[in-house]
Design a protein around this motif. Structure first.
Motif, short mmCIF file in Angstrom:
data_model
loop_
_atom_site.label_atom_id
_atom_site.label_comp_id
_atom_site.label_asym_id
_atom_site.label_seq_id
_atom_site.Cartn_x
_atom_site.Cartn_y
_atom_site.Cartn_z
N SER A 99 -18.89 4.52 -2.51
CA SER A 99 -17.45 4.28 -2.54
C SER A 99 -17.09 3.08 -1.67
N GLU A 139 -13.61 5.13 -7.31
CA GLU A 139 -13.30 3.75 -7.67
C GLU A 139 -14.58 2.93 -7.80
N SER A 140 -14.51 1.88 -8.61
CA SER A 140 -15.63 0.94 -8.72
C SER A 140 -15.47 -0.22 -7.75
N TYR A 141 -14.21 -0.54 -7.44
CA TYR A 141 -13.91 -1.66 -6.55
C TYR A 141 -12.88 -1.20 -5.52
N GLU A 144 -10.36 -2.84 -4.46
CA GLU A 144 -9.01 -3.22 -4.92
C GLU A 144 -8.39 -2.15 -5.82
N GLU A 145 -9.24 -1.47 -6.56
CA GLU A 145 -8.77 -0.40 -7.45
C GLU A 145 -8.10 0.72 -6.65
N ALA A 146 -8.71 1.09 -5.54
CA ALA A 146 -8.15 2.16 -4.69
C ALA A 146 -6.89 1.68 -3.97
N ASP A 162 -4.74 -0.48 -5.10
CA ASP A 162 -3.66 -0.44 -6.08
C ASP A 162 -3.16 0.98 -6.28
N GLN A 163 -4.05 1.95 -6.30
CA GLN A 163 -3.62 3.34 -6.46
C GLN A 163 -2.77 3.79 -5.29
N SER A 220 -0.38 -1.66 1.73
CA SER A 220 -1.20 -2.12 0.61
C SER A 220 -1.52 -3.61 0.75
#
Length: 342
Positions: free
Chosen positions: A16, A80-82, A84-86, A88-89, A133
Motif C-alpha cells: 500500500s 489503492e494502486s497509487y 494519489e488515488e487514496a 483523491d478519495q 488533500s
C-alpha cells in the motif's frame, strides 16, 4: 479447525503506497524514536520549505502523529494502486466522515475544549479537507515519490516472499513478522502496553502490510473482525542505522533516574498538584521542584492545566504506559533484523 488452511484462506498480504506515505509522515512527526530513519528524516527536512514542515507538524499533532489516517484507511479497507488515488478519495469524503477520520474521539468533545486548529476542522471541514488533500499531494509529488520509487522494489519483494511462505507454512510465516505478535492453536496475540487477544473464530480477515518505516514498532489495527498488521522490511543502510538509542527513550529514562522525580510522579499518578503543594509535601525548594517538573514535562510524563492563578501538574498516564512499550521495542530491534532481507 485446520489452522494452516484457515490462515492461508484468511490472511492477505498487500503493498500500500498510501499507507507507506502516512507511515513516513509519522516518522517525520516523531523522528527521535525512529533511529533507522534518522538519516532519511534529516535529508527530507532539508529539502522541505519551512511552510511545508510547519503544516505537516500541525496536522501531525491533531491526527495522533498521522496514525488516525491509518485507522481511516483500515476502516474503509482501501486498496489503492497509487498514493494519489487514496489522496483523491480522502478529498471527496463526506465532511462528517472527514471530521471523524481526523478528530477521532475528539469529534464528540465540547468545542471549547478543542484547539483552534481542531475547531476549524470541526466547523469548517470542507476547507480543511481541501487543505489536507493539497498538503498530502504536495508532499508526495515533491518529496515522498522519490523515496517511494527507491523502496517500492523491496516492499513488493517482501510481499511476494511472505505470500510464498504462506503457501507452504502459513503459521510459521506469520510468527516471523514481529517478536510481539504471536499465534497459537486458537488465537492471535499482540503484546503492547496491554495484551490483546483475538480468537480466530471472531475474525474475518488478517491483512499484512510490508513497510520500511515502522520498526521497531508493532503497528497494528485491532478493529475486529478485520485485523491489520505491519511487517517491517529492511532496506540497504537501515540495519546499520538502527543500532542507535532513540533520543526520546533517553529523555524518559533520564527523567526517571532521580528519586525526587519518581516520588513526584507517584504522587501525581493519583492527584494533580501545583508547585506550592509539592513544595509543602516534599520539603524541596520551589526552584528545585520547577526544575524537576520541567524535566518531567520534556519527557512528556506530565502536563499542565491552569486553574485561576495556579498551574496544576497532571500525570500523562499514556506516556507512563508507553515507557514499557518503548523499552520492549528497543530490545526487540536485534530480533527484527533478518539476514538475507536484501
Amino acid at each position: 479447525m485446520n489452522l494452516n488452511k484457515w490462515l492461508y484462506k484468511t490472511v492477505k498480504v498487500t503493498y500500500s503506497p498510501f499507507r507507506e506515505l502516512i507511515c513516513s509522515l509519522h516518522v517525520l512527526s516523531y523522528p527521535d524514536h525512529h533511529t533507522a530513519r534518522l538519516g532519511w528524516t534529516r535529508d527530507m527536512q532539508q529539502t522541505m520549505s519551512p511552510k511545508l514542515k510547519e503544516q505537516l507538524l500541525k496536522w501531525g499533532e491533531v491526527t495522533n502523529q498521522w496514525l488516525y489516517l491509518l485507522d481511516y484507511v483500515d476502516t474503509v479497507q482501501l486498496e489503492e494502486s497509487y498514493a494519489e488515488e487514496a489522496i483523491d478519495q480522502l478529498r471527496y469524503l463526506s465532511t462528517d466522515d472527514f471530521r471523524k477520520c481526523i478528530l477521532g474521539a475528539k469529534m464528540e468533545a465540547p468545542i471549547e475544549t478543542l484547539t483552534e486548529f481542531e475547531q476549524a476542522i470541526k466547523t469548517d471541514a470542507e476547507r480543511m479537507q481541501r487543505e489536507l488533500s493539497d498538503l498530502l499531494f504536495e508532499y508526495h509529488q515533491n518529496h515522498f515519490s522519490r523515496e517511494l520509487y527507491r523502496i517500492e522494489p523491496w516492499l513488493v519483494k517482501a510481499k511476494h516472499e511472505l505470500m510464498s511462505e504462506m503457501e507452504t507454512a502459513p503459521l510459521s510465516a506469520l510468527q516471523s513478522i514481529h517478536p510481539r505478535f504471536e499465534l497459537n492453536d486458537s488465537e492471535l496475540i499482540f503484546y503492547k502496553a496491554q495484551t490483546w487477544r483475538f480468537r480466530y473464530s471472531d475474525l474475518n480477515s488478517i491483512t499484512i502490510y510490508p513497510s520500511t518505516f515502522i520498526a521497531p514498532h508493532l503497528l497494528v489495527g485491532i478493529d475486529t473482525p478485520d485485523i491489520v498488521v505491519f511487517q517491517h522490511v529492511d532496506i540497504p543502510g537501515q540495519v546499520e542505522q538502527r543500532i542507535g538509542v532513540p533520543e526520546d527513550l533517553l529523555r524518559m529514562t533520564k527523567a526517571l533516574a532521580d528519586k525526587n522525580r519518581l516520588q513526584m510522579l507517584q504522587m501525581l499518578f493519583y492527584h494533580p498538584y501545583c508547585t506550592q503543594q509539592l513544595e509543602d509535601i516534599t520539603g524541596l525548594a520551589k526552584a528545585t521542584i520547577s526544575k524537576h517538573l520541567k524535566i518531567l514535562m520534556e519527557a512528556r510524563f506530565v502536563y499542565t492545566e491552569r486553574r485561576g492563578h495556579y498551574v496544576f501538574y497532571h500525570i500523562n498516564k499514556h506516556q507512563m504506559e508507553m515507557i514499557k512499550v518503548d523499552l520492549d521495542q528497543f530490545f526487540d530491534q536485534p530480533k527484527i533484523v533478518k539476514k538475507g532481507d536484501y
